[in-house]
Design a protein around this motif. Structure first.
Motif, PDB file in Angstrom:
ATOM      1  N   GLN A  45       1.826 -11.381  10.921  1.00 53.92           N
ATOM      2  CA  GLN A  45       2.193 -11.727   9.550  1.00 53.92           C
ATOM      3  C   GLN A  45       2.324 -13.233   9.435  1.00 53.92           C
TER       4      GLN A  45
ATOM      5  N   GLU B   1       1.133  -0.189  -3.867  1.00 53.54           N
ATOM      6  CA  GLU B   1       1.532  -1.169  -2.862  1.00 53.54           C
ATOM      7  C   GLU B   1       0.300  -1.892  -2.342  1.00 53.54           C
ATOM      8  N   ALA B   2       0.377  -3.220  -2.288  1.00 56.93           N
ATOM      9  CA  ALA B   2      -0.725  -4.021  -1.772  1.00 56.93           C
ATOM     10  C   ALA B   2      -0.842  -3.820  -0.263  1.00 56.93           C
ATOM     11  N   GLN B   3      -2.040  -3.466   0.192  1.00 53.80           N
ATOM     12  CA  GLN B   3      -2.160  -3.236   1.623  1.00 53.80           C
ATOM     13  C   GLN B   3      -3.600  -3.272   2.095  1.00 53.80           C
ATOM     14  N   THR B   5      -5.782  -1.133   4.790  1.00 54.70           N
ATOM     15  CA  THR B   5      -5.706   0.156   5.473  1.00 54.70           C
ATOM     16  C   THR B   5      -6.839   0.294   6.468  1.00 54.70           C
ATOM     17  N   GLN B  25      -9.102  -2.627   1.437  1.00 53.59           N
ATOM     18  CA  GLN B  25      -7.983  -3.373   0.846  1.00 53.59           C
ATOM     19  C   GLN B  25      -7.971  -3.150  -0.664  1.00 53.59           C
ATOM     20  N   ASN B  26      -6.745  -3.123  -1.205  1.00 54.64           N
ATOM     21  CA  ASN B  26      -6.586  -2.823  -2.632  1.00 54.64           C
ATOM     22  C   ASN B  26      -6.091  -4.031  -3.425  1.00 54.64           C
ATOM     23  N   MET B  27      -6.349  -5.230  -2.877  1.00 51.76           N
ATOM     24  CA  MET B  27      -5.829  -6.446  -3.503  1.00 51.76           C
ATOM     25  C   MET B  27      -6.929  -7.272  -4.186  1.00 51.76           C
ATOM     26  N   SER B 106      -2.875  -2.405  10.015  1.00 48.19           N
ATOM     27  CA  SER B 106      -1.948  -1.949  11.058  1.00 48.19           C
ATOM     28  C   SER B 106      -2.572  -1.945  12.449  1.00 48.19           C
TER      29      SER B 106
END
Lengths: 114, 113
Positions: A45, B1-3, B5, B25-27, B106
């Motif tokens: 991060q 939620e921005a993420q 995957t 990605q959903n951003m 992740s």
């Protein structure tokens, strides 16, 4: 290509002390320098970043300094806490023409002892 | 939620059996990239993409392929996996075209036997 050296590879401090991690880069065309924190078993991060036109940037207990002439930059963590324990990665973004490459250092394992 | 995957989270396969690791990605980020993480070597960039249909090699592209047919997806393809590709893989996306301020997935732990 760009090469990023990071030191030390491990660092152990007492809670409340300061921690400093240093990185050097090889390509003077690099112009963006982020720091990422990776806790055990988690994803990296972004914690702070700096551009080449700035010498220092602070965010609460974290600061980054950049010396363009010497081609090195450092992460400073003050008043360390156990939750600061993690692996920290520096990186340098090389940009040349249409080519953009982000090169990471090998990481520093920081352990903050209570 | 921005993420970001990634799937699968864990994968065990055998040498030579083609596999694909998906990343979404959903951003609405233009920039996406793949990294592998090995002990003592840090994060090494495999491929990156600054836009749809635009991909470029990173530092360790050998043995990997990618495609960017649509903005949200950036799959990593291993046509003929080998044991030296056993690693932890991360996909990342960025709101900046050149790869600043990365958001990581992740991770996918791949073992090639």
């Amino acid at each position: 290509g760009e090469n990023v050296e990071q030191h030390p590879s491990t660092l152990s401090v007492q809670e409340g002390d300061s921690a400093v991690i240093k990185c050097t880069y090889s390509d003077s065309a690099s112009n963006y320098f982020p720091w990422y924190k990776q806790e055990l078993g988690k994803r990296p991060q972004l914690i702070i970043d700096i551009r080449s036109n700035v010498g220092e940037k602070k965010d609460q207990r974290i600061a980054v300094t950049l010396n363009k002439t010497a081609k090195h930059f450092s992460l400073h963590i003050t008043e360390t806490q156990p939750e600061d324990s993690a692996v920290y990665f520096c990186a340098a973004l090389f940009s040349g023409g249409s080519n953009y490459k982000l090169t990471f250092g090998k990481g520093t394992l920081l352990t903050v002892n209570p | 939620e921005a993420q970001v995957t990634q799937n699968p989270r864990y994968l065990i396969t055998v040498t030579g059996k083609k596999l694909t690791v998906t990343c979404s990605q959903n951003m609405n980020h233009e920039y996406m990239s793949w990294y592998r993480q090995d002990p003592g070597l840090g994060l090494r960039q495999i491929y990156y993409s600054m836009n749809v249909e635009v991909t470029d090699k990173g530092d360790v592209p050998e043995g990997y392929k990618v495609s960017r047919k649509e903005k949200r997806n950036f799959p990593l393809i291993l046509e003929s996996p080998s044991p030296n590709q056993t690693s932890l893989y991360f996909c990342a996306s960025s709101p900046r075209r050149v790869g600043e301020k990365l958001f990581f997935g992740s991770g996918t732990q791949l073992s090639v036997l």
